[in-house]
Scaffold this active site. Structure first.
Site, PDB file in Angstrom:
ATOM      1  N   ARG A  47       0.841  -1.202   0.000  1.00 41.63           N
ATOM      2  CA  ARG A  47       0.000   0.000   0.000  1.00 41.63           C
ATOM      3  C   ARG A  47       0.877   1.254   0.000  1.00 41.63           C
ATOM      4  NH1 ARG A  47      -2.306  -3.600   3.647  1.00 41.63           N
ATOM      5  NH2 ARG A  47      -4.499  -4.124   3.390  1.00 41.63           N
TER       6      ARG A  47
ATOM      7  N   ASP B 297     -10.208  -4.495   8.664  1.00 44.25           N
ATOM      8  CA  ASP B 297      -9.273  -5.518   9.143  1.00 44.25           C
ATOM      9  C   ASP B 297      -9.929  -6.382  10.220  1.00 44.25           C
ATOM     10  OD1 ASP B 297      -7.493  -4.306   7.421  1.00 44.25           O
ATOM     11  OD2 ASP B 297      -6.651  -3.007   8.972  1.00 44.25           O
TER      12      ASP B 297
ATOM     13  N   ARG C 198     -12.179  -8.872   8.614  1.00 46.39           N
ATOM     14  CA  ARG C 198     -11.399  -9.990   8.052  1.00 46.39           C
ATOM     15  C   ARG C 198     -10.893 -10.910   9.170  1.00 46.39           C
ATOM     16  NH1 ARG C 198      -8.370  -6.156   3.682  1.00 46.39           N
ATOM     17  NH2 ARG C 198      -9.942  -6.346   2.039  1.00 46.39           N
TER      18      ARG C 198
ATOM     19  N   HIS D 206      -2.753   0.213   9.001  1.00 45.47           N
ATOM     20  CA  HIS D 206      -3.446  -0.572   7.969  1.00 45.47           C
ATOM     21  C   HIS D 206      -2.425  -0.965   6.900  1.00 45.47           C
ATOM     22  CE1 HIS D 206      -6.667  -2.015   5.469  1.00 45.47           C
ATOM     23  NE2 HIS D 206      -6.355  -1.171   4.500  1.00 45.47           N
TER      24      HIS D 206
HETATM   25  N1  LIG Z   1      -8.479   1.920   3.659  1.00 44.62           N
HETATM   26  C1  LIG Z   1      -8.885   0.746   3.198  1.00 44.62           C
HETATM   27  O1  LIG Z   1      -9.219  -0.149   3.977  1.00 44.62           O
HETATM   28  C2  LIG Z   1      -8.945   0.499   1.735  1.00 44.62           C
HETATM   29  C3  LIG Z   1      -8.388   1.389   0.865  1.00 44.62           C
HETATM   30  N2  LIG Z   1      -8.458   1.189  -0.492  1.00 44.62           N
HETATM   31  C4  LIG Z   1      -7.882   2.239  -1.326  1.00 44.62           C
HETATM   32  O2  LIG Z   1      -8.953   2.990  -1.911  1.00 44.62           O
HETATM   33  C5  LIG Z   1      -8.498   3.596  -3.110  1.00 44.62           C
HETATM   34  C6  LIG Z   1      -9.508   3.350  -4.226  1.00 44.62           C
HETATM   35  O3  LIG Z   1      -9.530   1.992  -4.588  1.00 44.62           O
HETATM   36  P1  LIG Z   1     -10.497   1.486  -5.775  1.00 44.62           P
HETATM   37  O4  LIG Z   1     -11.847   2.067  -5.601  1.00 44.62           O
HETATM   38  O5  LIG Z   1     -10.354   0.020  -5.849  1.00 44.62           O
HETATM   39  O6  LIG Z   1      -9.815   2.163  -7.044  1.00 44.62           O
HETATM   40  P2  LIG Z   1     -10.514   2.526  -8.441  1.00 44.62           P
HETATM   41  O7  LIG Z   1      -9.419   2.745  -9.405  1.00 44.62           O
HETATM   42  O8  LIG Z   1     -11.565   1.510  -8.760  1.00 44.62           O
HETATM   43  O9  LIG Z   1     -11.261   3.908  -8.136  1.00 44.62           O
HETATM   44  C7  LIG Z   1     -10.599   5.081  -7.841  1.00 44.62           C
HETATM   45  C8  LIG Z   1     -11.354   6.210  -8.485  1.00 44.62           C
HETATM   46  O10 LIG Z   1     -10.754   7.445  -8.078  1.00 44.62           O
HETATM   47  C9  LIG Z   1     -10.926   8.341  -9.178  1.00 44.62           C
HETATM   48  N3  LIG Z   1     -10.027   9.483  -9.030  1.00 44.62           N
HETATM   49  C10 LIG Z   1      -8.691   9.550  -9.240  1.00 44.62           C
HETATM   50  N4  LIG Z   1      -8.251  10.788  -9.014  1.00 44.62           N
HETATM   51  C11 LIG Z   1      -9.317  11.532  -8.635  1.00 44.62           C
HETATM   52  C12 LIG Z   1      -9.492  12.884  -8.253  1.00 44.62           C
HETATM   53  N5  LIG Z   1      -8.483  13.732  -8.198  1.00 44.62           N
HETATM   54  N6  LIG Z   1     -10.737  13.299  -7.950  1.00 44.62           N
HETATM   55  C13 LIG Z   1     -11.781  12.441  -7.990  1.00 44.62           C
HETATM   56  N7  LIG Z   1     -11.668  11.150  -8.340  1.00 44.62           N
HETATM   57  C14 LIG Z   1     -10.460  10.702  -8.657  1.00 44.62           C
HETATM   58  C15 LIG Z   1     -10.621   7.480 -10.389  1.00 44.62           C
HETATM   59  O11 LIG Z   1     -11.109   8.064 -11.584  1.00 44.62           O
HETATM   60  C16 LIG Z   1     -11.317   6.175 -10.017  1.00 44.62           C
HETATM   61  O12 LIG Z   1     -12.632   6.109 -10.544  1.00 44.62           O
HETATM   62  C17 LIG Z   1      -7.104   3.001  -3.378  1.00 44.62           C
HETATM   63  O13 LIG Z   1      -6.121   3.901  -2.962  1.00 44.62           O
HETATM   64  C18 LIG Z   1      -7.093   1.749  -2.520  1.00 44.62           C
HETATM   65  O14 LIG Z   1      -5.789   1.353  -2.170  1.00 44.62           O
HETATM   66  C19 LIG Z   1      -9.091   0.107  -1.010  1.00 44.62           C
HETATM   67  C20 LIG Z   1      -9.667  -0.827  -0.193  1.00 44.62           C
HETATM   68  C21 LIG Z   1      -9.622  -0.714   1.258  1.00 44.62           C
HETATM   69  O1  LIG Z   2      -5.141  -4.206   0.048  1.00 49.52           O
HETATM   70  C1  LIG Z   2      -5.268  -3.058  -0.443  1.00 49.52           C
HETATM   71  O2  LIG Z   2      -4.398  -2.475  -1.097  1.00 49.52           O
HETATM   72  C2  LIG Z   2      -6.578  -2.368  -0.248  1.00 49.52           C
HETATM   73  C3  LIG Z   2      -6.849  -2.348   1.172  1.00 49.52           C
HETATM   74  O3  LIG Z   2      -6.364  -1.501   1.897  1.00 49.52           O
HETATM   75  C4  LIG Z   2      -7.524  -3.512   1.737  1.00 49.52           C
HETATM   76  O4  LIG Z   2      -8.289  -4.202   1.041  1.00 49.52           O
HETATM   77  O5  LIG Z   2      -7.284  -3.773   2.918  1.00 49.52           O
END
Ligand SMILES: NC(=O)C1=CN([C@@H]2O[C@H](COP(=O)(O)OP(=O)(O)OC[C@H]3O[C@@H](n4cnc5c(N)ncnc54)[C@H](O)[C@@H]3O)[C@@H](O)[C@H]2O)C=CC1
Ligand SMILES: O=C([O-])CC(=O)C(=O)O
Length: 308
Positions: A88, A148, A151, A175
């Site tokens: 990450r 987490d 999970r 995380h």
């Molecule tokens: N904290 C957590 O537990 C988790 C965090 N994530 C994180 O969430 C983020 C998103 O993941 P996904 O939805 O799978 O990615 P994704 O690629 O499916 O969606 C991200 C979206 O953000 C948009 N985007 C990019 N720059 C932008 C901006 N400046 N303004 C508005 N929109 C913008 C993109 O066009 C895209 O549609 C990633 O960084 C991922 O690592 C994902 C799962 C869990």
């Molecule tokens: O694994 C990743 O990169 C996205 C995330 O944070 C999660 O699913 O826990």
């Protein structure tokens, strides 16, 4: 109750869907930079309303923050997800710029909002929002521990051969693949410590599987997960919107709690209408304290890469 979700990708759309299905918010605005994308996702989701029985109004916006004005809660999922083999932390270069500009635009239109940060590396992105926006600490929340912990419960139920509803447990710490601290000592099956049912070796495997939960899914899916992340965010949003005063582990700015300072990391907090109502201090064993301190050192190292 108006909720904005920035990023209409996998996690953002899943999050909007779960919020709508739970039917506690009057309005959800999805915003993305990809032309027409958020509008399309919003329309598709609205066409599930009669099927799923919700009245939440979901609208989409391409980069027009005026549509997000006066949101009570804003969720930031914009940014890139990792690919198999990545950590990450490797996402920091691109995502820091996105999170900084998005949070500033959100606050311009919703100065009283509570922000939930999802984009990775999440603890460092949460810290960045602190450093760059000046919002009070109770209004900046990083989502990681809720996911987490879900999970962890999944892995505990698997090891115990028990229904997930019988199992309780919490993950604190950063995380990240190495930084999570699953609290196996405190995990229970219907209030009985899980160590009464399974061996230390099996519990250790539960802990290891939990820590690499995101990486395992990224390997299977080719990109990171979205259903459980979306559901976890919707739980946080509901706890705030409905003033539930529920305890979730969330990334929050620590100022001496748990002996840690000047970083955001996952610890149990009470969530209610003010966002983080309080940080819950639990007694950790020496081993858990050491694990949390090691995790904090990792988060601080990543924070050091920010150009503040
Ligand atoms: N904290 C957590 O537990 C988790 C965090 N994530 C994180 O969430 C983020 C998103 O993941 P996904 O939805 O799978 O990615 P994704 O690629 O499916 O969606 C991200 C979206 O953000 C948009 N985007 C990019 N720059 C932008 C901006 N400046 N303004 C508005 N929109 C913008 C993109 O066009 C895209 O549609 C990633 O960084 C991922 O690592 C994902 C799962 C869990
Ligand atoms: O694994 C990743 O990169 C996205 C995330 O944070 C999660 O699913 O826990």
């Amino acid at each position: 109750m108006k909720v904005t979700v920035v990023g209409a990708g996998a996690v953002g759309a899943s999050c909007a869907e779960y919020i709508a299905i739970k039917d506690f918010a009057s309005e959800v605005v999805l915003l993305d930079i990809k032309e027409g994308y958020a509008e399309g996702k919003a329309m598709d989701l609205m066409q599930t309303a009669s099927l799923n029985g919700f009245d939440t109004k979901i609208t989409g916006s391409t980069s027009d923050y005026s549509k997000t004005a006066n949101s009570n809660i804003c969720v930031i999922t914009s940014g890139i997800p990792r690919k198999p083999g990545m950590t990450r932390e490797e996402l920091i270069g691109i995502n820091a710029g996105i999170v900084k500009s998005v949070s500033s635009s959100l606050i311009e239109h919703s100065p009283n909002t509570i922000i939930i940060v999802v984009s990775n590396p999440m603890d460092t992105m949460t810290y960045l929002v602190h450093k760059t926006t000046g919002l009070p600490k109770n209004r900046i929340i990083g989502m990681g521990g809720a996911l987490d912990s879900a999970r962890f419960k999944y892995r505990l139920a698997e090891a115990l051969g028990a229904p997930i509803s019988d199992v309780d447990g919490m993950v604190i710490g950063g995380h990240s693949d190495k930084g999570m601290v699953p609290l196996t000592r405190l995990a229970t099956r219907n209030s009985v410590p899980v160590s009464e049912f399974i061996s230390e070796e099996r519990l250790d495997k539960v802990m290891q599987d939990t820590k690499v939960g995101g990486a395992t899914l990224t390997g299977l899916l080719g990109t990171s997960a979205w259903y459980a992340p979306g559901a976890a965010v919707s739980g946080l949003v509901q706890a705030i919107a409905c003033d539930q005063k529920k305890i979730y582990p969330c990334s929050t700015l620590l100022e001496g709690e748990y002996g840690l300072n000047d970083l955001c990391i996952g610890v149990p907090v009470v969530l209610g209408k003010n966002g983080i109502e309080s940080i819950v201090k639990i007694n950790l064993s020496d081993a858990e304290k050491a694990h949390l301190e090691e995790s904090a050192a990792g988060v601080s190292k990543t924070n050091g890469l920010l150009e503040l």
